[in-house]
Design an enzyme around this catalytic site. Structure first.
Site, PDB file in Angstrom:
ATOM      1  N   GLU A  48      11.056  -0.691  35.110  1.00  0.00           N
ATOM      2  CA  GLU A  48      11.334   0.409  34.194  1.00  0.00           C
ATOM      3  C   GLU A  48      10.732   0.146  32.821  1.00  0.00           C
ATOM      4  OE1 GLU A  48      15.676   1.957  35.730  1.00  0.00           O
ATOM      5  OE2 GLU A  48      15.613   0.262  34.349  1.00  0.00           O
ATOM      6  N   ASP A  81      25.213  -0.808  37.297  1.00  0.00           N
ATOM      7  CA  ASP A  81      24.230  -0.369  36.307  1.00  0.00           C
ATOM      8  C   ASP A  81      23.020   0.330  36.908  1.00  0.00           C
ATOM      9  OD1 ASP A  81      23.055  -2.472  37.523  1.00  0.00           O
ATOM     10  OD2 ASP A  81      22.599  -3.586  35.709  1.00  0.00           O
TER      11      ASP A  81
END
Lengths: 361, 361
Positions: free
Chosen positions: A70, A241
């Site tokens: 990411e 998460d």
């Protein structure tokens, strides 16, 4: 053209400070890990207090069967920062880190990078600082005992963060793998924290005012069931998460006041993915700014549904940038082409070749 | 735990090859700039040929009054790459580059970076390679003369690319600033190209089979008017590459067959922003794959509306990664935390502090 003409040494403009893993460890040692986490928490709070001045983008993911990479960019209009981070749960099997990262801070007015740094260690520290900062507003007064369920790479940092910011003195550690708890206890031996290794999650939460869940499995797990959580505790849920990864039974969420970093992201990645999209949550920046209440009663269950947010990384990058002149723990990278005449990029290449040498790397 | 236990030197896993500006220049020198551009063009063509296997994202911009910073990620499912690039037109005034960049290539299966490199010089080279590659399909046969309007930092690379791939022998150079043309002529003096400095755009395009426009002003300009462009030429429009920045009169576009990298992006950033959103264009990858025709007649005006695309940077990163073992022109950066036990990140920090030393940066 200026005085640098025909010089082959890059000017100061060409250099970007770089903090390696080794230098990051030296920077932590230079001021001590608890001061480091306190410093990070101060910068994170500063940036949360000017929440509305940030350009808040969703992360940009690249998915593979094994995991995700990411990019997490953000900007406050003057400075731009981004983190590169991967999450590959099976990496551990091959002796690799499941999460690694690096980051860049740049001057938005010129586009020039100001800092390039490792962020594997820095992310672990900022995650702990974020949790501990939230707990200073949400944990019951005088909390001294914290249960830590999941004793992997992040757990040490959480314990030290809660000691530094909240005043935790006792850790009750539980992990499916007792060796992980022993590792944690060993690492914290000289920290001033008392660590008790527990044989079950139920035993770990006995007497704890704060429960930190920080397990690593990428699945919907139930680390805590509803009957395990009594009134008045603060739950610091760090492990859930990403989509498909949660740690708490849904009924706990329904009994809790839920605090989040950035709702749009937490609803996808956090414990919150178990609840309807309109379930009421409180944004932490509003608590820090005094716009919303944190903990309001001793019986309330507070829950920080932590997923990590780009502004925390931005704050961490700012903290490191400001720390470097004091510690000197960095090197300069020749990252930016700096021709004498900005229009003469090829001339620089050409002169470098003719001279048979260039500037130091 | 393994044999590395308690070692303080990062293993090979922790290191990422880094190519500085100086090392990039040495890599160019090692194989020669024309071979370098040819190699880039081969890699770009390879990646355009597997166009459909790429995850094609729009750029992620952060805007400021002075310019923009963009992240350009892409992935082919196995490898992930991104470029950081800025565009700040007024930087030149302060002795800074208007465009600088760096990039990262990573293994998507582990998330670990494989390469970190400067991309200011590399972007200039891949832009030239992209233009020259397109021209091998679009320029009239036997083209030998190229007009180059705008003689700034990118123009040298364009000339050398068109010499290497298209066989251009003569450059007709024009710039508002005659010094820029003199600079270009000086840099190309030993290249084998004949450079004629021209006093007007009209003079520059006399006899040219290819017209390259590569001006830098961030505005809608009209470098070429309709009456200047005769039948049969190929226009390589490089300068118009962001919203509000174009170089050609709209009427030229209407007489041309327009070829683009990625229509969604070119319609926003390229010359194409002057035309309706449904104006017909041909994607270059389809030409390279033999699905669509390139130049079909000697009277046709072909136009490559170049804006730059992430897959070109991905190809350039792959090219450098494959070149490095041959040249050795890189250093290894200690970018990734590599504890003996991946779960024991804090243990690594702790041992580094106790020993009072760490691994080399």
């Amino acid at each position: 053209m200026n005085a640098k003409i025909a010089s082959l040494s890059p000017s100061e403009l060409a250099y970007v400070p770089f903090v390696s893993v080794d230098h990051m460890m030296k920077n932590v040692a230079a001021i001590g890990i608890e001061n480091f986490i306190r410093g990070l928490a101060d910068y994170i709070k500063d940036d949360f207090l000017r929440w509305e001045s940030f350009d808040k983008k969703p992360r940009i993911p690249a998915h593979a069967p094994q995991g995700v990479i990411e990019l997490m960019p953000t900007s406050d209009g003057k400075t731009f920062g981004f983190k590169y981070v991967n999450g590959h749960p099976d990496n551990r099997r091959d002796g690799l880190q499941t999460v690694t990262g690096f980051g860049v801070l740049s001057d938005l007015a010129t586009g020039y990078p100001l800092l390039f740094t490792e962020m594997t260690i820095l992310t672990a520290l900022r995650t702990a600082a974020t949790s501990a900062l939230a707990a200073t507003y949400l944990a019951p007064k005088g909390a001294r005992i914290m249960a830590v369920i999941g004793n992997g790479a992040q757990s040490d940092f959480q314990c030290l963060g809660f000691k530094a910011l909240v005043g935790i003195t006792d850790i009750r550690a539980y992990d499916l793998d007792p060796k992980a708890s022993q590792r944690l206890a060993r690492n914290l031996a000289g920290s001033g924290l008392n660590v008790t290794i527990c044989k079950s999650p139920e035993a770990a939460i006995e007497g704890a005012q704060i429960i930190t869940t920080v397990t690593a499995d990428k699945k919907n797990a139930t680390i805590l069931t509803d009957n395990m959580v009594g009134p008045g505790v603060h739950i610091n849920a760090v492990g859930g998460d990403c989509p498909g990864k949660t740690e708490l039974h849904k009924d706990i969420l329904l009994r809790s006041d839920i605090f989040v970093e950035f709702p749009e992201q937490t609803r996808i990645e956090g414990e919150l993915q178990q609840l309807p999209a309109d379930h009421e949550v409180t944004e932490l920046w509003e608590v820090y700014a005094g716009k919303k209440a944190g903990r309001t009663s001793e019986y309330q269950i507070t829950l920080f549904d932590s997923v990590g947010f780009a502004i925390e990384d931005f704050a961490a990058l700012r903290f490191i940038r400001d720390l470097l002149p004091k510690t000197g723990n960095f090197i300069k990278l020749d990252l930016l082409a700096d021709p004498d005449d900005p229009r003469d990029l090829y001339g620089m290449v050409l002169r470098s070749q003719k001279s048979g040498k260039g500037a130091a790397a």
